[in-house]
Design a protein around this motif. Sequence first.
Motif, short mmCIF file in Angstrom:
data_model
loop_
_atom_site.label_atom_id
_atom_site.label_comp_id
_atom_site.label_asym_id
_atom_site.label_seq_id
_atom_site.Cartn_x
_atom_site.Cartn_y
_atom_site.Cartn_z
N LEU A 1 0.82 -1.20 0.00
CA LEU A 1 0.00 0.00 0.00
C LEU A 1 0.86 1.26 0.00
CD1 LEU A 1 -2.78 1.47 0.42
CD2 LEU A 1 -2.38 1.20 2.87
N LEU A 2 1.87 1.27 0.85
CA LEU A 2 2.70 2.46 1.00
C LEU A 2 3.53 2.76 -0.25
CD1 LEU A 2 3.91 2.08 4.71
CD2 LEU A 2 2.05 3.49 3.81
N VAL A 3 3.91 1.71 -1.01
CA VAL A 3 4.73 1.94 -2.21
C VAL A 3 3.90 1.95 -3.48
CG1 VAL A 3 6.76 0.93 -1.12
CG2 VAL A 3 5.27 -0.52 -2.52
N ALA B 1 0.48 -6.33 -5.96
CA ALA B 1 0.77 -6.98 -4.68
C ALA B 1 -0.36 -6.73 -3.68
CB ALA B 1 2.10 -6.47 -4.12
N MET B 2 -0.93 -5.52 -3.72
CA MET B 2 -2.04 -5.22 -2.82
C MET B 2 -3.20 -6.19 -3.05
SD MET B 2 -2.02 -1.06 -3.01
CE MET B 2 -3.62 -0.88 -2.25
N ASP C 1 5.85 11.75 3.85
CA ASP C 1 4.97 10.66 3.44
C ASP C 1 3.78 11.16 2.64
OD1 ASP C 1 6.33 8.45 4.65
OD2 ASP C 1 5.63 9.16 6.61
N ASP C 2 3.29 10.31 1.74
CA ASP C 2 2.09 10.60 0.97
C ASP C 2 0.86 10.27 1.80
OD1 ASP C 2 3.81 11.24 -1.04
OD2 ASP C 2 3.35 9.50 -2.31
N ILE D 1 -1.73 12.46 -3.08
CA ILE D 1 -2.87 11.85 -2.41
C ILE D 1 -3.31 10.65 -3.24
CG2 ILE D 1 -5.23 12.17 -1.58
CD1 ILE D 1 -4.63 15.18 -1.39
N HIS D 2 -3.11 9.46 -2.73
CA HIS D 2 -3.42 8.22 -3.45
C HIS D 2 -4.83 7.74 -3.08
CE1 HIS D 2 0.82 8.01 -4.60
NE2 HIS D 2 1.09 8.36 -3.34
#
Length: 565
Positions: free
Chosen positions: A424-426, A431-432, A502-503, A550-551
Amino acid sequence: MSKKIAIGIQSFADLREKECFYIDKTDFIREWWKNNDSVTLITRPRRFGKTMNMSMIESFFSVDYANRADLFEGLSIWKDEKYRALQGTYPVIFLSFANVKETDYLSARERICRLISEVYNKNWFLLESGLLKDNEKADFLNVTNKKTQMSDEEAGMALHSLSGYLSRYYGKKVIILLDEYDTPMQEAYVSGYWNQMVAFTRGLFNSTFKTNPYLERGIMTGITRVSKESVFSDLNNLEVVTTTSEKYSTAFGFTEKEVFAALDEYGYSDRKEDVKYWYDGFTFGSYTDIYNPWSILNFLDKGKFDTYWANTSSNSLVGKLIREGNRRVKTLFEDLLCGKDIYCPFDEQIIYNYLDNNESAIWSLLLASGYLKVVDKEEKRDAGQKTMYALRLTNAEVLDMFCDIVRGWFDEPRGSYNDFVCALLVGDLKAMNHYMNKVALETFSYFDTGSAPSGTEPERFYHGFVLGLLVDLRGRYEILSNRESGFGRYDVMLKPCDIQKDDAFILEFKVHDPEDEKTLQDTVNAAHEQIEKKQYASELISEGIPAERIHKYGFAFEGKKVLIG
């Protein structure tokens, strides 16, 4: 030289005979006796000295401890000659339900009947005293021989009858002590046999404490005050002392003065603030800064900080209530884990069969159990309104315990779960999807409390997942759930604590509706449309986070299938 720290000794006599460390709580004897209440119910969280104090009462009053002045010499109660004369002068019946934790009704009932039988065996001398009539001898033997096969009526009247035998033998009425009376209730609720257990214990409590002419006084202890309608409907002679009562406010648990004196004695004077951070926070009546004895004793013994108190129970009921709670319960729990206060009413009278659909009953139970503390209250202003209380996690030990509970929900697929957070963070969407589907497949049934594989159950699973996120991302992100932003309420927002580093993330969850959406991809698209239409990102943008950082992710659920896009 400091006295030995004894871990796990619950017998007052044993503790005193071995000359172990003991904080004097004998003023409780004086205060209780002076109040002259017929039957007293005292509720305190577990490991707060309830059993030790009951053992102390037994050692002080019981004829079995006559001429045992050595147990009380040097303690507060022994300074008063009036109370010295009472030591060892009453017949006492003492039993504990602390270990009645069976998962089915018949086994739990069998355990209680065995405990009653053991009390009879302890007083076997009555059979040989010449006091009992033939029919009474037969009844006595019936209890000891039948044990688990006693009828409800026989079990219910057993302690009542034994009180009569002891009263006639000693020429005095009996003191009855019942420790951890509500343990069978909690286990019955968790395991699904609540109604049967209530029916059985109601008759037992009534004949023992209400319609018993041989009763001098009685004490019952427990964690919760079970509703009067459940088990105490016939007990109108009951004095209830809860954690908000002024009575006996310092009799259970250690005061800060007592704790700091012990830290000085054992060479930990420089650790007082750390001990306060970890283990302080309990309030009884208007007396604040009460500490859990179990944690303090373990710290004095080992010299290191750990979740000693929290680790003494499976916490199965706590986990069940939060895991299966509605969206608001989970949202408020997230606030607690983030160090915030929550505001809600509570009722000290716990109605277990309301816990499934009554939010205030859940917070009431957590408060009574010691996991929450009251930090403020707002009195009701108009008729019909409820007083609102500000509640907070009690201390660092409780916070650590809840984090462990959340991790435990994901024990089986934990490797995949941690991989999902990293993905999630990358921004690794492939993979998620892989990891989320693996977690859902392996964990979903654990959260499923209904019969259908869709509908609100995926939502329950998701909220459990959010709590998992909180554990590993707490401190790096502010985890916000079901809050207003723009023109609606987003599901989840991960707001970075360091917006330069961080995003941010917005997650919207939707259950696939085959009437409106042909595929899971259509459901994902609908989630994205909602994020944009409701302008959920406006809160983040207003705080200086660029739109490109912002994802936004849509999660589509269909049973155990998940699609993230």
